[in-house]
Scaffold this motif. Structure first.
Motif, PDB file in Angstrom:
ATOM      1  N   MET A 172       0.833  -1.204   0.000  1.00 36.34           N
ATOM      2  CA  MET A 172       0.000   0.000   0.000  1.00 36.34           C
ATOM      3  C   MET A 172       0.869   1.256   0.000  1.00 36.34           C
ATOM      4  SD  MET A 172      -1.780  -2.625   0.899  1.00 36.34           S
ATOM      5  CE  MET A 172      -1.524  -3.108   2.595  1.00 36.34           C
ATOM      6  N   GLU A 173       1.934   1.216   0.777  1.00 35.97           N
ATOM      7  CA  GLU A 173       2.837   2.366   0.848  1.00 35.97           C
ATOM      8  C   GLU A 173       3.594   2.549  -0.456  1.00 35.97           C
ATOM      9  OE1 GLU A 173       3.230   4.898   2.921  1.00 35.97           O
ATOM     10  OE2 GLU A 173       1.445   4.079   3.843  1.00 35.97           O
ATOM     11  N   LYS A 174       3.970   1.433  -1.081  1.00 36.53           N
ATOM     12  CA  LYS A 174       4.642   1.541  -2.380  1.00 36.53           C
ATOM     13  C   LYS A 174       3.721   2.262  -3.364  1.00 36.53           C
ATOM     14  CE  LYS A 174       7.316  -2.735  -1.982  1.00 36.53           C
ATOM     15  NZ  LYS A 174       7.412  -4.138  -2.396  1.00 36.53           N
ATOM     16  N   ARG A 175       2.437   1.904  -3.349  1.00 39.66           N
ATOM     17  CA  ARG A 175       1.476   2.529  -4.263  1.00 39.66           C
ATOM     18  C   ARG A 175       1.349   4.019  -3.953  1.00 39.66           C
ATOM     19  NH1 ARG A 175       0.771   3.260  -8.611  1.00 39.66           N
ATOM     20  NH2 ARG A 175       1.174   1.063  -8.942  1.00 39.66           N
ATOM     21  N   ARG A 176       1.361   4.369  -2.651  1.00 40.32           N
ATOM     22  CA  ARG A 176       1.241   5.775  -2.257  1.00 40.32           C
ATOM     23  C   ARG A 176       2.456   6.579  -2.758  1.00 40.32           C
ATOM     24  NH1 ARG A 176       2.340   9.301   1.678  1.00 40.32           N
ATOM     25  NH2 ARG A 176       3.812   7.903   2.691  1.00 40.32           N
ATOM     26  N   VAL A 177       3.644   5.974  -2.639  1.00 41.18           N
ATOM     27  CA  VAL A 177       4.860   6.642  -3.119  1.00 41.18           C
ATOM     28  C   VAL A 177       4.789   6.799  -4.639  1.00 41.18           C
ATOM     29  CG1 VAL A 177       7.364   6.366  -3.386  1.00 41.18           C
ATOM     30  CG2 VAL A 177       6.294   5.885  -1.189  1.00 41.18           C
ATOM     31  N   CYS A 178       4.300   5.760  -5.315  1.00 41.82           N
ATOM     32  CA  CYS A 178       4.161   5.826  -6.778  1.00 41.82           C
ATOM     33  C   CYS A 178       3.236   6.975  -7.164  1.00 41.82           C
ATOM     34  CB  CYS A 178       3.606   4.510  -7.324  1.00 41.82           C
ATOM     35  SG  CYS A 178       4.810   3.185  -7.287  1.00 41.82           S
ATOM     36  N   THR A 179       2.113   7.107  -6.455  1.00 44.71           N
ATOM     37  CA  THR A 179       1.159   8.178  -6.757  1.00 44.71           C
ATOM     38  C   THR A 179       1.832   9.537  -6.573  1.00 44.71           C
ATOM     39  OG1 THR A 179      -0.617   6.751  -6.005  1.00 44.71           O
ATOM     40  CG2 THR A 179      -1.141   9.083  -6.158  1.00 44.71           C
ATOM     41  N   ALA A 180       2.604   9.676  -5.497  1.00 44.94           N
ATOM     42  CA  ALA A 180       3.311  10.947  -5.243  1.00 44.94           C
ATOM     43  C   ALA A 180       4.304  11.236  -6.365  1.00 44.94           C
ATOM     44  CB  ALA A 180       4.031  10.877  -3.894  1.00 44.94           C
ATOM     45  N   ILE A 181       4.978  10.207  -6.848  1.00 49.51           N
ATOM     46  CA  ILE A 181       5.947  10.398  -7.947  1.00 49.51           C
ATOM     47  C   ILE A 181       5.214  10.776  -9.231  1.00 49.51           C
ATOM     48  CG2 ILE A 181       7.569   9.164  -9.470  1.00 49.51           C
ATOM     49  CD1 ILE A 181       8.388   7.541  -6.920  1.00 49.51           C
ATOM     50  N   GLU A 182       4.076  10.109  -9.467  1.00 51.00           N
ATOM     51  CA  GLU A 182       3.323  10.358 -10.708  1.00 51.00           C
ATOM     52  C   GLU A 182       2.722  11.762 -10.748  1.00 51.00           C
ATOM     53  OE1 GLU A 182       0.666   7.060 -10.548  1.00 51.00           O
ATOM     54  OE2 GLU A 182       2.159   5.649 -11.316  1.00 51.00           O
ATOM     55  N   GLU A 183       2.559  12.389  -9.582  1.00 53.21           N
ATOM     56  CA  GLU A 183       2.046  13.769  -9.564  1.00 53.21           C
ATOM     57  C   GLU A 183       3.052  14.748 -10.154  1.00 53.21           C
ATOM     58  OE1 GLU A 183       1.015  14.368  -5.475  1.00 53.21           O
ATOM     59  OE2 GLU A 183      -0.829  13.178  -5.653  1.00 53.21           O
ATOM     60  N   LYS A 184       4.294  14.322 -10.285  1.00 53.09           N
ATOM     61  CA  LYS A 184       5.374  15.107 -10.911  1.00 53.09           C
ATOM     62  C   LYS A 184       5.524  16.499 -10.301  1.00 53.09           C
ATOM     63  CE  LYS A 184       5.424  12.445 -15.129  1.00 53.09           C
ATOM     64  NZ  LYS A 184       5.494  12.361 -16.562  1.00 53.09           N
ATOM     65  N   THR A 185       5.510  16.528  -8.978  1.00 51.41           N
ATOM     66  CA  THR A 185       5.755  17.776  -8.263  1.00 51.41           C
ATOM     67  C   THR A 185       7.200  18.235  -8.512  1.00 51.41           C
ATOM     68  OG1 THR A 185       4.369  16.800  -6.569  1.00 51.41           O
ATOM     69  CG2 THR A 185       5.473  18.848  -5.981  1.00 51.41           C
ATOM     70  N   HIS A 186       8.074  17.239  -8.730  1.00 48.75           N
ATOM     71  CA  HIS A 186       9.482  17.539  -8.980  1.00 48.75           C
ATOM     72  C   HIS A 186       9.739  17.321 -10.470  1.00 48.75           C
ATOM     73  CE1 HIS A 186       8.851  15.617  -5.008  1.00 48.75           C
ATOM     74  NE2 HIS A 186       9.342  16.783  -4.616  1.00 48.75           N
ATOM     75  N   PRO A 187      10.282  18.314 -11.168  1.00 49.72           N
ATOM     76  CA  PRO A 187      10.435  18.174 -12.624  1.00 49.72           C
ATOM     77  C   PRO A 187      11.214  16.917 -13.055  1.00 49.72           C
ATOM     78  CG  PRO A 187      10.842  20.442 -11.953  1.00 49.72           C
ATOM     79  CD  PRO A 187      10.687  19.643 -10.688  1.00 49.72           C
ATOM     80  N   ILE A 188      12.291  16.600 -12.325  1.00 52.72           N
ATOM     81  CA  ILE A 188      13.082  15.411 -12.695  1.00 52.72           C
ATOM     82  C   ILE A 188      13.081  14.424 -11.531  1.00 52.72           C
ATOM     83  CG2 ILE A 188      15.366  14.540 -13.371  1.00 52.72           C
ATOM     84  CD1 ILE A 188      15.985  17.355 -14.457  1.00 52.72           C
ATOM     85  N   THR A 189      12.669  13.197 -11.806  1.00 47.47           N
ATOM     86  CA  THR A 189      12.739  12.136 -10.790  1.00 47.47           C
ATOM     87  C   THR A 189      13.512  10.959 -11.389  1.00 47.47           C
ATOM     88  OG1 THR A 189      10.589  12.786  -9.888  1.00 47.47           O
ATOM     89  CG2 THR A 189      11.396  10.616  -9.283  1.00 47.47           C
ATOM     90  N   ILE A 190      14.566  10.553 -10.711  1.00 45.86           N
ATOM     91  CA  ILE A 190      15.357   9.404 -11.185  1.00 45.86           C
ATOM     92  C   ILE A 190      15.273   8.321 -10.113  1.00 45.86           C
ATOM     93  CG2 ILE A 190      17.593   8.615 -12.061  1.00 45.86           C
ATOM     94  CD1 ILE A 190      18.312  11.582 -12.530  1.00 45.86           C
ATOM     95  N   ILE A 191      14.734   7.165 -10.500  1.00 47.12           N
ATOM     96  CA  ILE A 191      14.502   6.082  -9.532  1.00 47.12           C
ATOM     97  C   ILE A 191      15.433   4.913  -9.837  1.00 47.12           C
ATOM     98  CG2 ILE A 191      12.778   4.501  -8.586  1.00 47.12           C
ATOM     99  CD1 ILE A 191      10.652   6.423  -9.839  1.00 47.12           C
ATOM    100  N   PHE A 192      16.225   4.533  -8.867  1.00 49.53           N
ATOM    101  CA  PHE A 192      17.077   3.340  -8.985  1.00 49.53           C
ATOM    102  C   PHE A 192      16.396   2.235  -8.184  1.00 49.53           C
ATOM    103  CE2 PHE A 192      19.812   6.821  -9.922  1.00 49.53           C
ATOM    104  CZ  PHE A 192      20.767   6.341 -10.800  1.00 49.53           C
TER     105      PHE A 192
END
Lengths: 232, 225
Positions: free
Chosen positions: A144-164
């Motif tokens: 559930m938390e992974k999904r919440r983090v994904c949603t936050a990333i998908e909102e693109k509040t930060h112009p560049i997101t690099i996920i390793f």
């Protein structure tokens, strides 16, 4: 705005990794096997690991943050409320978002590892950055938390997101896929064209591709929707 | 094999729980009590109230291999070879048998190439694999893996799963957030709010979770084919 690796060479003793590429605006996903150098590359892009040669340039980026794999490394506040304040965020609202309401007086390092990771990511993603580099952001989180983090990333509040990451079940929609292969960073291209070439794709995605589906992105829901379209 | 009765410890509350030998996946949300339960099984913590026994014995009397969730905390010695050999030395294994035993377990894990590496140069995933090798070198009765797969890529996690399927220990408790891995275990225990809410085969347990994010992704895909 972009982050550029120019003829970069990173080394630890005899091990080397070369990287050449431009991380423009959007969500970038970088995968690679255990020991391939994901954390080293993340650290180099963030400017805390000195490359053996080549250079990294930040064009139009004034605020960049690196989220390290282990949330303990980020803790500066003795109590949970101190930790939240250290990010200049409101305590009550942040606790609510993290699902830790009422735990403001708890010692930060007595939270479970997953709770600590949740707190750290909520604080980091809730702050204004031009670019965020996330090293294994899903490690230690429940589904559930992974999904919440994904949603936050998908909102693109930060112009560049690099996920390793080598997460295999819950991923955010991505724009560009990169892989570390044979001691070099390789760009597989933009999503969805890059998906068939992605060797480290999660099993649900490869299974959907084997069935002839063409997912529009890399999430489980994209794979199931593509399969449903085929059978509609 | 594992039996808990009227157990109260921190946030954990278990009226009765019985876990048979074999591979058991422990799943649940963050903070649901999974790691606390594993620490009690390993004898790292003692229960405040109630009893927990493993094959009728106190957990501390059982030969247990433990690989924790923070890779850096798992390794103590300078080199990989010393790390894997350390348990054998503590067991007073004859000196001439230690080298071959270390090589054998590292080969089985397909990480023999790491043998002479110093521990601090390992990546998170490599550290996990070495910690698993060190645990397996001791042929434990109970092997506990606490979210170790979170640091592994698909191939490395697959290797670990293959080894688990060879039954290196009579009882394996694997806490995981990868529901596809949990779905391949012999049985699953789902913790919620400090209690084992669902216990059974993967089919039985995941039938309660089919509307949640916890349903295995490969089962979800199979349902669409």
């Amino acid at each position: 705005m972009h982050l550029k690796a120019e003829q970069l060479s990173l080394s630890h003793g005899e091990w080397t990794l070369s990287a050449d590429g431009v991380f423009g605006q959007g969500v970038h996903l970088v995968t690679g096997p255990v020991g391939s150098g994901k954390t080293t590359l993340a650290s180099a892009l963030a400017g805390i690991f000195e490359p053996a040669s080549g250079r990294i340039t930040h064009e139009g980026i004034s605020r960049l943050s690196l989220s390290m794999q282990f949330p303990e490394y980020h803790v500066t506040g003795f109590l949970v409320k101190d930790e939240i304040r250290s990010w200049h965020l409101p305590v009550t609202e942040t606790l609510q978002k993290t699902g830790l309401t009422g735990r403001q007086d708890r010692k930060t390092l007595t939270l479970s590892r997953g709770e600590l990771k949740r707190l750290h990511l909520t604080c980091l993603l809730g702050s204004p950055w031009d670019a965020v580099i996330l090293d294994e952001p899903f490690a230690g989180l429940d589904c559930m938390e992974k999904r919440r983090v994904c949603t936050a990333i998908e909102e693109k509040t930060h112009p560049i997101t690099i996920i390793f990451t080598h997460e295999q079940a819950v991923l955010p929609a991505a724009d560009v896929i990169w892989e570390i292969e044979g001691n070099a960073l390789v760009c597989r291209g933009r999503v969805p064209e890059a998906i068939p070439a992605w060797k480290g794709a999660p099993q649900y995605l490869t299974r959907a591709l084997e069935e002839g589906a063409r997912p529009e992105n890399i999430r489980l829901q994209d794979a199931t929707e593509a399969l449903c379209r085929m059978h509609a | 094999m594992i039996h808990a009765q009227n157990l109260h410890h921190r946030s954990l509350e278990i009226k009765s729980l019985h876990i048979e030998p074999g591979h058991t996946a422990i799943i649940g949300k963050n903070g649901s009590g999974k790691t606390t339960f594993l620490k009690l099984c390993a004898g790292i913590e003692l229960p405040h109230h109630g009893t927990l026994t493993i094959s009728g014995r106190e957990p501390r009397a059982v030969h247990t291999g433990w690989v924790g969730e923070v890779p850096d905390n798992n390794l103590v010695f300078r080199t990989v070879a010393d790390e894997v050999a350390s348990g054998l030395r503590f067991q007073r294994t004859p000196a001439d048998a230690i080298g071959p035993a270390v090589s054998a377990v590292l080969s089985e894990m397909e990480i023999l190439h790491l043998c002479s590496r110093t521990s601090h140069t390992l990546s998170g995933g490599e550290t996990v694999m070495v910690a698993c090798a060190a645990a397996l070198a001791l042929s434990p009765e109970l092997l506990i893996l606490d979210e170790t797969d979170t640091h592994l890529d698909r191939n490395a996690a697959g290797k670990l799963e293959t080894i688990i399927r060879r039954r290196p220990a009579p009882c394996i408790l694997q806490c995981t957030q990868d529901m596809d891995t949990a779905a391949r275990a012999d049985r699953v225990v789902y913790f919620a709010g400090g209690r084992p809410l669902y216990v059974g085969t993967p089919d039985e347990v995941f039938s309660h979770l089919s509307e949640t994010e916890m349903y295995p992704s490969l089962w979800r895909i199979a349902g669409c084919i």
